[in-house]
Design a protein around this motif. Structure first.
Motif, short mmCIF file in Angstrom:
data_model
loop_
_atom_site.label_atom_id
_atom_site.label_comp_id
_atom_site.label_asym_id
_atom_site.label_seq_id
_atom_site.Cartn_x
_atom_site.Cartn_y
_atom_site.Cartn_z
N LYS A 77 139.73 47.33 32.35
CA LYS A 77 140.99 46.62 32.57
C LYS A 77 141.86 47.37 33.58
CE LYS A 77 142.99 45.18 28.78
NZ LYS A 77 143.40 44.90 27.38
N ALA A 78 141.89 48.70 33.47
CA ALA A 78 142.69 49.50 34.39
C ALA A 78 142.16 49.38 35.82
CB ALA A 78 142.69 50.97 33.95
N ALA A 79 140.84 49.32 35.96
CA ALA A 79 140.25 49.18 37.30
C ALA A 79 140.62 47.82 37.91
CB ALA A 79 138.73 49.35 37.22
N VAL A 80 140.56 46.77 37.11
CA VAL A 80 140.94 45.45 37.60
C VAL A 80 142.42 45.46 38.02
CG1 VAL A 80 141.26 43.01 37.00
CG2 VAL A 80 139.18 44.19 36.30
N PHE A 81 143.26 46.08 37.20
CA PHE A 81 144.68 46.14 37.55
C PHE A 81 144.90 46.91 38.85
CE2 PHE A 81 148.86 48.23 37.41
CZ PHE A 81 149.65 47.09 37.46
N GLU A 82 144.23 48.03 39.00
CA GLU A 82 144.39 48.84 40.20
C GLU A 82 144.00 48.05 41.45
OE1 GLU A 82 143.34 53.25 40.35
OE2 GLU A 82 141.68 52.34 41.47
N MET A 83 142.99 47.22 41.32
CA MET A 83 142.49 46.47 42.48
C MET A 83 143.24 45.17 42.75
SD MET A 83 138.43 47.04 41.95
CE MET A 83 137.82 48.71 41.69
N THR A 84 143.91 44.65 41.74
CA THR A 84 144.62 43.37 41.92
C THR A 84 146.14 43.52 41.86
OG1 THR A 84 144.62 42.84 39.55
CG2 THR A 84 142.72 42.07 40.87
N GLY A 85 146.63 44.54 41.15
CA GLY A 85 148.06 44.69 40.94
C GLY A 85 148.62 43.64 40.01
N ASP A 86 147.74 42.95 39.29
CA ASP A 86 148.16 41.83 38.45
C ASP A 86 147.80 42.08 36.98
OD1 ASP A 86 147.76 39.09 37.09
OD2 ASP A 86 148.81 38.58 38.95
N GLU A 87 148.80 42.14 36.12
CA GLU A 87 148.58 42.41 34.70
C GLU A 87 147.78 41.31 34.03
OE1 GLU A 87 152.32 43.17 32.79
OE2 GLU A 87 152.78 44.85 34.12
N ASN A 88 148.03 40.07 34.40
CA ASN A 88 147.28 38.96 33.79
C ASN A 88 145.81 39.03 34.17
OD1 ASN A 88 149.32 37.48 32.34
ND2 ASN A 88 150.19 36.97 34.33
N ALA A 89 145.53 39.32 35.41
CA ALA A 89 144.14 39.43 35.85
C ALA A 89 143.44 40.57 35.13
CB ALA A 89 144.08 39.64 37.36
N ALA A 90 144.19 41.64 34.87
CA ALA A 90 143.60 42.82 34.22
C ALA A 90 143.24 42.57 32.76
CB ALA A 90 144.57 44.00 34.32
N GLU A 91 143.81 41.55 32.17
CA GLU A 91 143.51 41.24 30.76
C GLU A 91 142.19 40.46 30.68
OE1 GLU A 91 144.66 42.41 28.09
OE2 GLU A 91 146.68 43.11 28.52
N ILE A 92 141.13 41.11 31.10
CA ILE A 92 139.80 40.50 31.04
C ILE A 92 139.36 40.41 29.58
CG2 ILE A 92 139.14 41.16 33.38
CD1 ILE A 92 137.66 43.56 32.18
N PRO A 93 138.51 39.47 29.25
CA PRO A 93 138.10 39.30 27.84
C PRO A 93 137.34 40.52 27.31
CG PRO A 93 137.48 37.38 29.16
CD PRO A 93 137.92 38.44 30.12
N ILE A 94 137.71 40.92 26.11
CA ILE A 94 136.95 41.96 25.41
C ILE A 94 136.67 41.48 23.99
CG2 ILE A 94 137.80 43.85 26.85
CD1 ILE A 94 139.66 44.68 24.66
N ALA A 95 135.71 42.10 23.36
CA ALA A 95 135.31 41.70 22.01
C ALA A 95 136.38 42.08 21.00
CB ALA A 95 133.98 42.35 21.65
N ILE A 96 136.50 41.31 19.95
CA ILE A 96 137.55 41.50 18.95
C ILE A 96 137.56 42.91 18.35
CG2 ILE A 96 138.34 40.74 16.66
CD1 ILE A 96 137.53 37.86 17.52
#
Length: 195
Positions: A77-96
């Protein structure tokens, strides 16, 4: 945050950065204290719909491997945020169950803040934006596989299977007097005992 969610970076690119982040976090001088603090968060972990969906769950033996999965999820999630700057994008699905473990980690705010500041990353997690609908072969799965291989099925439970297990738990909880997945109950504790 942007108004529209940007396109996600290539899963392989996210995987490489997440691996680097995890290595940096684990090398930090306070990481061992963070592990101890996170795993000490035991009775407070109690959630009727997180780790209970793991078959024959035992916190004594499952906590450490689940911690490793939580760290991997937070780094993705942190890597996605670093690359997009978008908190919503960083909330990728994870298992419960993995999501529940991340809550134990985030409950150590001082340690986590100091470590991530030294390492230069930002951990992303917001309950009202999280997605616990992880599915085999989705974006998260692809990034995880590229970074660390196949996620352990014991903890990375596909959304449909997780829903099936939650339905079983819901029935058992209701039989025991716990309603709304533990958010209400019909237990009367009787009169107050005074000292």
């Amino acid at each position: 945050m942007s108004k529209g969610i940007p396109a996600l970076p290539a899963a392989e690119t996210v995987a490489e950065r997440a691996k680097e982040m995890l290595s940096a976090l684990e090398a930090d001088e306070e990481f061992s204290a963070f592990v101890v603090a996170s795993l000490k968060y035991d009775e407070d972990w109690t959630c009727y719909s997180g780790t209970p969906i793991i078959s024959r769950y035992n916190q004594e033996t499952d906590a450490a491997p689940l911690f490793a999965e939580g760290m991997r999820a937070l780094c993705l999630k942190a890597a996605v945020f670093e690359m997009t700057g978008d908190e919503n994008a960083a909330e990728i699905p994870i298992a419960i169950p993995v999501d529940e473990m991340t809550h134990a980690m985030i409950a150590q705010p001082q340690l986590l803040a100091r470590i991530t500041e030294r390492v230069g990353i930002q951990i992303i997690h917001q309950t009202n934006q999280e997605h616990t609908d992880w599915r085999t072969n989705d974006y998260t799965h692809q990034a995880y596989q590229a970074a660390w291989g196949e996620p352990p099925g014991r903890y990375w439970i596909d959304h449909e299977e997780a829903t099936r297990r939650l339905d079983i738990l819901r029935g058992k909880y209701t039989e025991a007097g716990f309603l709304n997945m533990g958010r209400a109950h019909v237990i009367d504790f009787g009169e107050l005992v005074t000292a």
